[in-house]
Design a protein around this motif. Structure first.
Motif, PDB file in Angstrom:
ATOM      1  N   ILE A  24     -15.712 -13.201  -4.750  1.00  0.00           N
ATOM      2  CA  ILE A  24     -16.405 -14.428  -5.173  1.00  0.00           C
ATOM      3  C   ILE A  24     -15.812 -15.617  -4.424  1.00  0.00           C
ATOM      4  CG2 ILE A  24     -17.017 -15.890  -7.125  1.00  0.00           C
ATOM      5  CD1 ILE A  24     -18.220 -13.059  -7.184  1.00  0.00           C
ATOM      6  N   LYS A  25     -16.677 -16.363  -3.747  1.00  0.00           N
ATOM      7  CA  LYS A  25     -16.218 -17.534  -2.991  1.00  0.00           C
ATOM      8  C   LYS A  25     -17.105 -18.727  -3.294  1.00  0.00           C
ATOM      9  CE  LYS A  25     -14.355 -14.825   0.856  1.00  0.00           C
ATOM     10  NZ  LYS A  25     -14.370 -14.609   2.323  1.00  0.00           N
ATOM     11  N   GLY A  26     -16.494 -19.903  -3.249  1.00  0.00           N
ATOM     12  CA  GLY A  26     -17.264 -21.123  -3.339  1.00  0.00           C
ATOM     13  C   GLY A  26     -17.575 -21.607  -4.734  1.00  0.00           C
ATOM     14  N   GLY A  27     -16.879 -21.113  -5.733  1.00  0.00           N
ATOM     15  CA  GLY A  27     -17.090 -21.620  -7.085  1.00  0.00           C
ATOM     16  C   GLY A  27     -17.044 -20.528  -8.132  1.00  0.00           C
ATOM     17  N   ARG A  28     -16.778 -20.938  -9.351  1.00  0.00           N
ATOM     18  CA  ARG A  28     -16.581 -20.003 -10.454  1.00  0.00           C
ATOM     19  C   ARG A  28     -17.780 -19.934 -11.404  1.00  0.00           C
ATOM     20  NH1 ARG A  28     -11.438 -18.850 -12.075  1.00  0.00           N
ATOM     21  NH2 ARG A  28     -11.937 -19.379 -14.234  1.00  0.00           N
ATOM     22  N   LYS A  29     -18.799 -20.727 -11.170  1.00  0.00           N
ATOM     23  CA  LYS A  29     -19.961 -20.705 -12.050  1.00  0.00           C
ATOM     24  C   LYS A  29     -20.898 -19.593 -11.604  1.00  0.00           C
ATOM     25  CE  LYS A  29     -21.497 -24.127 -14.285  1.00  0.00           C
ATOM     26  NZ  LYS A  29     -22.194 -25.342 -14.756  1.00  0.00           N
ATOM     27  N   VAL A  30     -20.461 -18.371 -11.874  1.00  0.00           N
ATOM     28  CA  VAL A  30     -21.219 -17.177 -11.499  1.00  0.00           C
ATOM     29  C   VAL A  30     -21.291 -16.229 -12.691  1.00  0.00           C
ATOM     30  CG1 VAL A  30     -20.506 -17.350  -9.085  1.00  0.00           C
ATOM     31  CG2 VAL A  30     -19.189 -15.931 -10.652  1.00  0.00           C
ATOM     32  N   LEU A  31     -22.260 -15.344 -12.643  1.00  0.00           N
ATOM     33  CA  LEU A  31     -22.358 -14.238 -13.588  1.00  0.00           C
ATOM     34  C   LEU A  31     -22.434 -12.943 -12.794  1.00  0.00           C
ATOM     35  CD1 LEU A  31     -24.938 -15.554 -16.232  1.00  0.00           C
ATOM     36  CD2 LEU A  31     -22.443 -15.426 -16.461  1.00  0.00           C
ATOM     37  N   LEU A  32     -21.570 -11.998 -13.099  1.00  0.00           N
ATOM     38  CA  LEU A  32     -21.572 -10.685 -12.464  1.00  0.00           C
ATOM     39  C   LEU A  32     -22.498  -9.788 -13.276  1.00  0.00           C
ATOM     40  CD1 LEU A  32     -17.729 -10.291 -11.838  1.00  0.00           C
ATOM     41  CD2 LEU A  32     -19.428 -11.545 -10.498  1.00  0.00           C
ATOM     42  N   MET A  33     -23.534  -9.265 -12.618  1.00  0.00           N
ATOM     43  CA  MET A  33     -24.630  -8.636 -13.357  1.00  0.00           C
ATOM     44  C   MET A  33     -25.018  -7.306 -12.715  1.00  0.00           C
ATOM     45  SD  MET A  33     -28.072 -10.631 -14.502  1.00  0.00           S
ATOM     46  CE  MET A  33     -29.383  -9.860 -15.437  1.00  0.00           C
ATOM     47  N   ASN A  34     -25.361  -6.341 -13.544  1.00  0.00           N
ATOM     48  CA  ASN A  34     -25.814  -5.037 -13.100  1.00  0.00           C
ATOM     49  C   ASN A  34     -27.101  -5.185 -12.285  1.00  0.00           C
ATOM     50  OD1 ASN A  34     -27.698  -2.587 -13.720  1.00  0.00           O
ATOM     51  ND2 ASN A  34     -25.623  -1.819 -14.037  1.00  0.00           N
ATOM     52  N   ALA A  35     -27.162  -4.508 -11.134  1.00  0.00           N
ATOM     53  CA  ALA A  35     -28.336  -4.626 -10.263  1.00  0.00           C
ATOM     54  C   ALA A  35     -29.604  -4.169 -10.964  1.00  0.00           C
ATOM     55  CB  ALA A  35     -28.105  -3.826  -8.982  1.00  0.00           C
ATOM     56  N   GLY A  36     -29.495  -3.125 -11.791  1.00  0.00           N
ATOM     57  CA  GLY A  36     -30.663  -2.669 -12.531  1.00  0.00           C
ATOM     58  C   GLY A  36     -31.173  -3.707 -13.509  1.00  0.00           C
ATOM     59  N   ASP A  37     -30.245  -4.444 -14.139  1.00  0.00           N
ATOM     60  CA  ASP A  37     -30.649  -5.511 -15.059  1.00  0.00           C
ATOM     61  C   ASP A  37     -31.315  -6.656 -14.305  1.00  0.00           C
ATOM     62  OD1 ASP A  37     -29.783  -4.285 -17.415  1.00  0.00           O
ATOM     63  OD2 ASP A  37     -27.752  -5.068 -17.208  1.00  0.00           O
ATOM     64  N   LEU A  38     -30.817  -6.960 -13.118  1.00  0.00           N
ATOM     65  CA  LEU A  38     -31.455  -7.993 -12.309  1.00  0.00           C
ATOM     66  C   LEU A  38     -32.923  -7.646 -12.056  1.00  0.00           C
ATOM     67  CD1 LEU A  38     -28.733  -8.768  -9.583  1.00  0.00           C
ATOM     68  CD2 LEU A  38     -29.616 -10.388 -11.259  1.00  0.00           C
ATOM     69  N   ALA A  39     -33.161  -6.407 -11.634  1.00  0.00           N
ATOM     70  CA  ALA A  39     -34.526  -5.994 -11.346  1.00  0.00           C
ATOM     71  C   ALA A  39     -35.377  -5.937 -12.613  1.00  0.00           C
ATOM     72  CB  ALA A  39     -34.508  -4.626 -10.657  1.00  0.00           C
TER      73      ALA A  39
END
Length: 760
Positions: A671-686
């Motif tokens: 993770i680069k460039g900031g901490r406002k991220v969510l790590l998410m399962n690729a299947g859930d994204l789709a």
């Protein structure tokens, strides 16, 4: 590296580079490098970050990347002087990030907030003490239950003892601390099962163990020095089985920076021999599955006339409640276990077989277990699992909660607790000739509730960044300004200074690494590590400013300004010579601290009594107790059956310690460039029609009618169990309702928060 790609082993050249960068960034490359040679050494200073054990025979470089960053952060050459506040109003600084605020440098001057200019202005120490004392004395006796004395876990044993005495002589047991936010579930769970509030494992046990189980603890960022023990165990062929929703670098591979071979070749040690990505909140199911596999294997052994799998002799002599526990396990179906844990039956059976083949097993866990609605039961299930084969109370085996802040366990040992039954009130009464309060004090959640409902009027913080660490951030910050008084004892600027009461002070203190000169000469302090061992610590660096006072001196100054004179309490003598405080601690807790001054420099520390480590069970029935799980869901109120609801669990990065963020990248997770991220399962994204790198808004799913959200979160495809999503602490804290806490312990349940996502 692509965002979210896991490509780093813990340690190695990456850690060397990070340490060098940290020292350079703080402009202390030479001085900091010299100081690190004394870190966690018997005649040096105890690390100011994690509480992992300090060995009697330390490595030449007995520090990790995280500890080196903490040292660089504390001994930085940067200064936050009064002219900084002349240039910036408090309102302006509210827009700064946590990292930017602390990066200004060390505070050097006592400060008082000025309402007319909205700035912190310098004030002399005696005026600050007098004005704070006047505010505290003005609170009527019947309302002193509304004054909170918070401790972050950084303060020494000496300062912590003085602080708890100040609070109790003032008239309450309001001593919440960072344990309330992290490991209070341990302190509640283990006394009921094995009769002690701490773990039973010492460093010696790691040398003898033949199997290790990990549950919800990220060793690579939270206690990296433990990787030495894990690497040595793996070299002996010891299997390590890990249960964690994320595959963390430190639990996958380790390249030892102290090994020339591993630094000059691609060599590295595989840490986990089996890695099971349990669903967030699924640990009870996973542990119950392990126990079920053991019981079924024991049934098969009996049927075949083979050696028993369960340690029946130990169970008969030392435990109670086995029959009810076994009955509950037998009645639970494998399908229910699989659904609850997110793991397969085959994987759980394989892990149980590894456990059954071992004679001495250590069970390690962290906040991944404690920070759930049923965090207490999570811990008790680890105890159940270990007891089935007698793996508590013998060499090479035991239960090992990994504490966070460097003395968070120790400050509890010397009386920082809101629970009067855990404090030596009668002894304090005898020694100091006052009547200690007997009412229960406020823990962290209750203190926050008091701020919201107006019953809390004043807050004194001994270290930490309380407002960033707690849940329900937006609501709490809105209510915080209604406090009459806020006092923060700190080394660096943080958000808790900027959201303040009507009367607000910042009292800058020495850090542990700095030389502490008092009337009798240079002073040393003591801390307790995660394994219950006490260590001396002596500062080596020159103080960041001439006006800085030690935490002990600040506590004494507050006490003298606030309390009526009491000849039995020699505040100034204690400040002049800390050995006198240690003598007082020894008189108060003779079983633990007898001959304190003589023993504090023992290599490896001297250990407090841990009866369960010797199979002495200080429980009401004198036995180690099995606890029957009444649920398989660690967070039943977050199990919302809607397809668009995800389960968020918060994590820390490799460049972070608690609320302190050294930089906003996380190299272990790409993770680069900031901490406002969510790590998410690729299947859930789709499934939800979302895309990687898309900006979203997260909304908490709660039933209390309060809208909670965090905006501008970037989605990162990541290897995380389906239905689960990971986000950084404390950025995601606004999504967690204050009421969402562990039953019994009231630890905020940060590892399972129901959320929905909408496009930004």
């Amino acid at each position: 590296m692509k965002h979210g790609e896991q490509g780093h082993a813990a340690g190695g050249w990456g850690s060397v580079k990070e340490v060098s960068n940290a020292l350079l960034h703080e402009h202390v490359l030479i001085e900091g490098s010299k100081l690190l040679l004394h870190q966690n050494k018997t005649d040096g200073f105890a690390c100011v970050s994690c509480a992992w054990a300090k060995p009697a025979n330390p490595h030449p470089f007995e520090f990790c990347e995280s500890g080196a960053k903490a040292t660089a952060w504390e001994v930085t050459s940067k200064r936050c002087e009064p002219d900084f506040f002349a240039r910036h109003t408090v309102t302006e600084l509210l827009d700064w990030s946590d990292c930017a605020l602390e990066s200004v440098g060390r505070l050097t001057t006592p400060l008082r907030w000025d309402a007319a200019s909205d700035r912190y202005l310098p004030v002399d120490w005696e005026t600050a003490f007098a004005e704070i004392g006047r505010e505290l004395r003005a609170v009527p006796a019947e309302k002193r239950k509304g004054v909170v004395f918070y401790a972050s876990g950084r303060a020494s044993l000496e300062t912590s003892y003085m602080y708890q005495l100040l609070a109790r002589m003032y008239g309450n047991n309001n001593l919440p601390d960072s344990s309330n936010m992290c490991h209070e579930s341990t302190s509640v769970a283990l006394p009921k099962t094995i009769g002690v509030p701490i773990g039973t494992v010492s460093l010696d046990d790691f040398e003898q163990t033949d199997c290790i189980f990990f549950f919800g603890q990220n060793v690579g960022t939270n206690s990296p020095r433990m990787l030495h023990q894990l690497q040595e165990a793996r070299r002996r062929g010891v299997p390590i089985i890990t249960f964690n929703p994320l595959k963390e670098a430190g639990l996958l591979n380790f390249s030892n920076p102290q090994s020339p071979l591993e630094m000059l070749t691609p060599a590295e040690t595989t840490i986990s021999t089996q890695y099971l990505q349990v669903r967030a909140g699924g640990d009870i199911g996973a542990l119950l599955g392990l126990c079920k596999a053991l019981i079924e294997a024991d049934d098969a052994a009996q049927a075949a006339g083979s050696a028993r799998v369960l340690d029946v002799a130990f169970l008969a002599e030392h435990t109670a409640g086995l029959e009810a526990f076994v009955a509950e396990v037998r009645s639970t179906t494998w399908q229910h276990i699989v659904d609850a844990s997110g793991l397969t039956q085959a994987d759980l059976v394989a892990a149980a077989a590894t456990y059954a083949a071992a004679d001495k097993v250590i069970g390690i866990y962290g906040m991944g277990l404690t920070q759930h609605r049923h965090g207490v039961l999570n811990v008790q299930m680890v105890s159940n699992f270990l007891l089935l084969r007698g793996n508590i109370g013998k060499p090479g085996a035991g239960i090992c909660p990994v504490r966070g802040h460097s003395n968070v366990q120790g400050q509890r040992t010397v009386g920082i607790t809101e629970k009067p039954e855990l404090a030596p009130l009668e002894k304090l009464k005898e020694l100091y000739h006052f009547e200690p309060p007997r009412d229960k004090g406020l823990n962290t959640v209750e203190a926050c509730e008091g701020v919201l409902d107006g019953s809390v009027s004043a807050f004194v913080g001994l270290g930490g960044n309380f407002l960033r660490a707690i849940p329900d951030t937006v609501r709490m910050e809105a209510a915080w300004s209604r406090l009459r008084l806020t006092v923060q004892v700190s080394t660096k600027l943080n958000r808790s200074h900027l959201v303040h009461g009507e009367v607000a002070y910042i009292l800058p203190c020495l850090g542990r690494i700095e030389i502490d000169r008092q009337a009798s000469g240079e002073q040393a302090v003591a801390v307790e590590d995660s394994t219950g061992c006490m260590h001396g610590s002596k500062g080596r660096a020159e103080p960041a400013g001439e006006l800085l006072r030690s935490e002990a001196a600040i506590v004494a100054g507050l006490a003298r300004a606030t309390l009526d004179a009491n000849p039995a309490v020699p505040w100034q003598e204690w400040v002049d010579d800390y050995s006198r405080v240690r003598d007082a601690i020894a008189r108060t807790f003779p079983d633990i601290f007898h001959d304190f001054n003589q023993r504090m420099w023992t290599p490896g520390g001297f250990r407090r009594p841990v009866p369960a480590a010797h199979r002495q069970w200080k429980t009401p029935n004198g036995k180690a107790n099995f606890i029957v799980p009444k649920t398989m869901e660690a967070d039943p109120d977050q199990a919302v059956p809607h397809a668009d609801v995800l389960r968020l669990f918060t994590v820390r990065s490799d460049s972070q310690f608690n609320t302190t963020v050294y930089n906003e990248d996380d190299r272990f997770r790409g993770i680069k460039g900031g901490r406002k991220v969510l790590l998410m399962n690729a299947g859930d994204l789709a499934r939800l029609g979302l895309a990687e790198d898309q900006l979203v808004q997260a909304h908490a799913v709660t039933s209390d009618g309060v809208a909670r959200s965090v905006q501008g979160l970037r989605l990162v495809a990541y290897d995380v169990p389906a239905g689960c999503v990971a986000g950084y602490y404390p950025e995601c804290n606004p999504l967690m309702a204050l009421s969402h806490h562990a039953l019994e312990s009231k630890v905020p349940a940060a590892k399972s928060i129901a959320i929905r996502l909408t496009p930004a």
